[in-house]
Design a protein around this motif. Structure first.
Motif, PDB file in Angstrom:
ATOM      1  N   LYS A   1       0.824  -1.208   0.000  1.00  0.00           N
ATOM      2  CA  LYS A   1       0.000   0.000   0.000  1.00  0.00           C
ATOM      3  C   LYS A   1       0.857   1.256   0.000  1.00  0.00           C
ATOM      4  O   LYS A   1       0.602   2.199  -0.769  1.00  0.00           O
ATOM      5  CB  LYS A   1      -0.931   0.016   1.215  1.00  0.00           C
ATOM      6  N   TYR A   2       1.853   1.294   0.860  1.00  0.00           N
ATOM      7  CA  TYR A   2       2.608   2.528   1.064  1.00  0.00           C
ATOM      8  C   TYR A   2       3.875   2.627   0.207  1.00  0.00           C
ATOM      9  O   TYR A   2       4.361   3.734  -0.045  1.00  0.00           O
ATOM     10  CB  TYR A   2       2.953   2.674   2.545  1.00  0.00           C
ATOM     11  N   TYR A   3       4.405   1.491  -0.214  1.00  0.00           N
ATOM     12  CA  TYR A   3       5.592   1.484  -1.074  1.00  0.00           C
ATOM     13  C   TYR A   3       5.377   0.513  -2.233  1.00  0.00           C
ATOM     14  O   TYR A   3       6.063  -0.494  -2.345  1.00  0.00           O
ATOM     15  CB  TYR A   3       6.826   1.073  -0.272  1.00  0.00           C
ATOM     16  N   PRO A   4       4.431   0.807  -3.106  1.00  0.00           N
ATOM     17  CA  PRO A   4       4.078  -0.152  -4.160  1.00  0.00           C
ATOM     18  C   PRO A   4       5.219  -0.444  -5.136  1.00  0.00           C
ATOM     19  O   PRO A   4       5.210  -1.494  -5.781  1.00  0.00           O
ATOM     20  CB  PRO A   4       2.899   0.523  -4.876  1.00  0.00           C
ATOM     21  N   GLN A   5       6.193   0.458  -5.244  1.00  0.00           N
ATOM     22  CA  GLN A   5       7.305   0.239  -6.173  1.00  0.00           C
ATOM     23  C   GLN A   5       8.536  -0.336  -5.483  1.00  0.00           C
ATOM     24  O   GLN A   5       9.528  -0.635  -6.158  1.00  0.00           O
ATOM     25  CB  GLN A   5       7.681   1.568  -6.856  1.00  0.00           C
ATOM     26  N   ALA A   6       8.483  -0.479  -4.179  1.00  0.00           N
ATOM     27  CA  ALA A   6       9.675  -0.927  -3.437  1.00  0.00           C
ATOM     28  C   ALA A   6       9.918  -2.419  -3.627  1.00  0.00           C
ATOM     29  O   ALA A   6       8.983  -3.211  -3.768  1.00  0.00           O
ATOM     30  CB  ALA A   6       9.532  -0.618  -1.960  1.00  0.00           C
ATOM     31  N   GLN A   7      11.191  -2.777  -3.618  1.00  0.00           N
ATOM     32  CA  GLN A   7      11.575  -4.177  -3.598  1.00  0.00           C
ATOM     33  C   GLN A   7      11.927  -4.583  -2.175  1.00  0.00           C
ATOM     34  O   GLN A   7      12.156  -3.742  -1.306  1.00  0.00           O
ATOM     35  CB  GLN A   7      12.744  -4.420  -4.547  1.00  0.00           C
ATOM     36  N   LEU A   8      11.982  -5.885  -1.955  1.00  0.00           N
ATOM     37  CA  LEU A   8      12.103  -6.423  -0.599  1.00  0.00           C
ATOM     38  C   LEU A   8      13.289  -7.374  -0.504  1.00  0.00           C
ATOM     39  O   LEU A   8      13.611  -8.077  -1.470  1.00  0.00           O
ATOM     40  CB  LEU A   8      10.811  -7.180  -0.247  1.00  0.00           C
ATOM     41  N   VAL A   9      13.936  -7.374   0.654  1.00  0.00           N
ATOM     42  CA  VAL A   9      14.880  -8.431   1.002  1.00  0.00           C
ATOM     43  C   VAL A   9      14.442  -8.974   2.354  1.00  0.00           C
ATOM     44  O   VAL A   9      14.609  -8.310   3.386  1.00  0.00           O
ATOM     45  CB  VAL A   9      16.331  -7.928   1.062  1.00  0.00           C
ATOM     46  N   PRO A  10      13.817 -10.172   2.398  1.00  0.00           N
ATOM     47  CA  PRO A  10      13.374 -10.752   3.661  1.00  0.00           C
ATOM     48  C   PRO A  10      14.504 -11.555   4.307  1.00  0.00           C
ATOM     49  O   PRO A  10      15.193 -12.324   3.629  1.00  0.00           O
ATOM     50  CB  PRO A  10      12.225 -11.673   3.234  1.00  0.00           C
ATOM     51  N   ILE A  11      14.684 -11.385   5.608  1.00  0.00           N
ATOM     52  CA  ILE A  11      15.713 -12.125   6.332  1.00  0.00           C
ATOM     53  C   ILE A  11      15.105 -12.655   7.632  1.00  0.00           C
ATOM     54  O   ILE A  11      14.576 -11.884   8.437  1.00  0.00           O
ATOM     55  CB  ILE A  11      16.934 -11.258   6.675  1.00  0.00           C
ATOM     56  N   LEU A  12      15.167 -13.961   7.815  1.00  0.00           N
ATOM     57  CA  LEU A  12      14.754 -14.576   9.075  1.00  0.00           C
ATOM     58  C   LEU A  12      15.980 -14.732   9.965  1.00  0.00           C
ATOM     59  O   LEU A  12      17.047 -15.141   9.498  1.00  0.00           O
ATOM     60  CB  LEU A  12      14.110 -15.942   8.835  1.00  0.00           C
ATOM     61  N   VAL A  13      15.809 -14.419  11.239  1.00  0.00           N
ATOM     62  CA  VAL A  13      16.908 -14.498  12.199  1.00  0.00           C
ATOM     63  C   VAL A  13      16.648 -15.676  13.127  1.00  0.00           C
ATOM     64  O   VAL A  13      15.705 -15.663  13.925  1.00  0.00           O
ATOM     65  CB  VAL A  13      17.025 -13.190  13.018  1.00  0.00           C
ATOM     66  N   GLY A  14      17.449 -16.721  13.004  1.00  0.00           N
ATOM     67  CA  GLY A  14      17.295 -17.901  13.849  1.00  0.00           C
ATOM     68  C   GLY A  14      17.477 -17.570  15.317  1.00  0.00           C
ATOM     69  O   GLY A  14      18.266 -16.692  15.672  1.00  0.00           O
ATOM     70  N   GLU A  15      16.773 -18.289  16.179  1.00  0.00           N
ATOM     71  CA  GLU A  15      16.788 -17.932  17.602  1.00  0.00           C
ATOM     72  C   GLU A  15      18.109 -18.258  18.287  1.00  0.00           C
ATOM     73  O   GLU A  15      18.373 -17.787  19.398  1.00  0.00           O
ATOM     74  CB  GLU A  15      15.642 -18.630  18.330  1.00  0.00           C
TER      75      GLU A  15
END
Length: 298
Positions: free
Chosen positions: A174-188
């Protein structure tokens, strides 16, 4: 058969079996067995997290927040629908003050502990009712070249069910329709040093139009009175960017917080602004076992 020939044959079989064993280890035992090559796209359907009743109404922060300094990060919950209004406030505020953003690095706990000692990412396409969020391939390549070696895994599978990432997607769209993403999960069980290195790396590597967002819920499974007391302390730590005693932090990703604080410290940011807080009991959920939420920008 001559003895020399027998020895050569036996040695050849030993070499073959050793090679076969190594291949099996890499394929089925090694934590990198599900590595995804850069360039592969995985499309995820996520229609159930589209929340028109939240996304269509104005944020409570729309007319309140004053953009006095450059914002470089945000923090918001991932427990929907109860945390949705706080997410709305976080992304509305970020978009108002930083309309230039075209890359968001989104940190989340690895709720299913797929690789508890690793950072996890992947090249993905996340699809919701608002469209598709693309992964930034160039930044993924930078991430792959970071100081992680065996501590970084490329695997799309954990992201199929990871609500720590998925809850944020409609708001990003909605707020950044042109933005790209880098998802990172942080293990516990990622080391503290790895979390600190991740924060410093992001501070050094994110472009001027980049932004870091931490997906974080606060206290879990406490009665509402205990939860509010614990959340009071946690929110003070988050607001002050106080890494001196993270043992007092009651949240589902202390190491994600450490990475955020390391990033902020490298950029010279020493405080954040609390946009709001809530508890699942506020929305009619069981007051004997609750989850706490907060929204902040930095």
């Amino acid at each position: 058969m001559p003895k020399n020939k027998v020895r050569e044959t036996a040695f050849a079989w030993l070499v073959y079996l050793a090679g076969l064993g190594l291949c099996l280890f890499v394929l089925f035992i090694s934590p990198r067995r599900q590595v995804v090559q850069l360039g592969e796209l995985i499309e995820l359907a996520n229609q159930e997290l589209f929340l028109p009743e939240i996304l269509e109404k104005p944020s409570s922060q729309e007319q309140l927040f004053q953009c006095e300094e450059l914002l470089v990060a945000g923090l918001g919950p991932h427990h929907l629908p109860f945390g949705a209004e706080l997410l709305q406030d976080v992304y509305q505020t970020l978009a108002t003050c930083r309309p230039d953003v075209n890359l968001i690095v989104l940190l989340s706990p690895d709720h299913f502990q797929t690789y508890p000692q690793h950072l996890i990412t992947a090249d993905l396409r996340f699809k919701t009712s608002l469209g598709v969020v693309q992964t930034d391939m160039d930044f993924l390549a930078k991430l792959a070249g970071g100081p992680w070696q065996s501590r970084l895994v490329f695997d799309p599978k954990p992201f199929y069910e990871e609500h720590g990432i998925q809850a944020h997607l409609p708001f990003i769209q909605k707020y950044y329709p042109q933005a790209q993403l880098v998802p990172i999960l942080v293990g516990e069980r990622v080391s503290k040093q790895t979390a600190i290195e991740l924060g410093r790396f992001l501070a050094d590597s994110l472009p001027a139009q980049g932004l870091l967002v931490l997906s974080l819920d606060l206290s879990h499974y406490q009665d509402v009175a205990t939860a509010r007391s614990e959340d009071d302390k946690t929110i003070i730590i988050l607001e002050r960017v106080d890494s001196s005693d993270l043992s007092q932090l009651k949240a589902d990703s202390p190491l994600g917080v450490l990475a955020l604080f390391s990033y902020l410290d490298a950029l010279g940011v020493d405080s954040g602004q609390v946009l709001g807080r809530a508890n699942s009991a506020d929305f009619g959920a069981d007051s004997r076992s609750t989850t706490g939420y907060a929204g902040l920008v930095y």
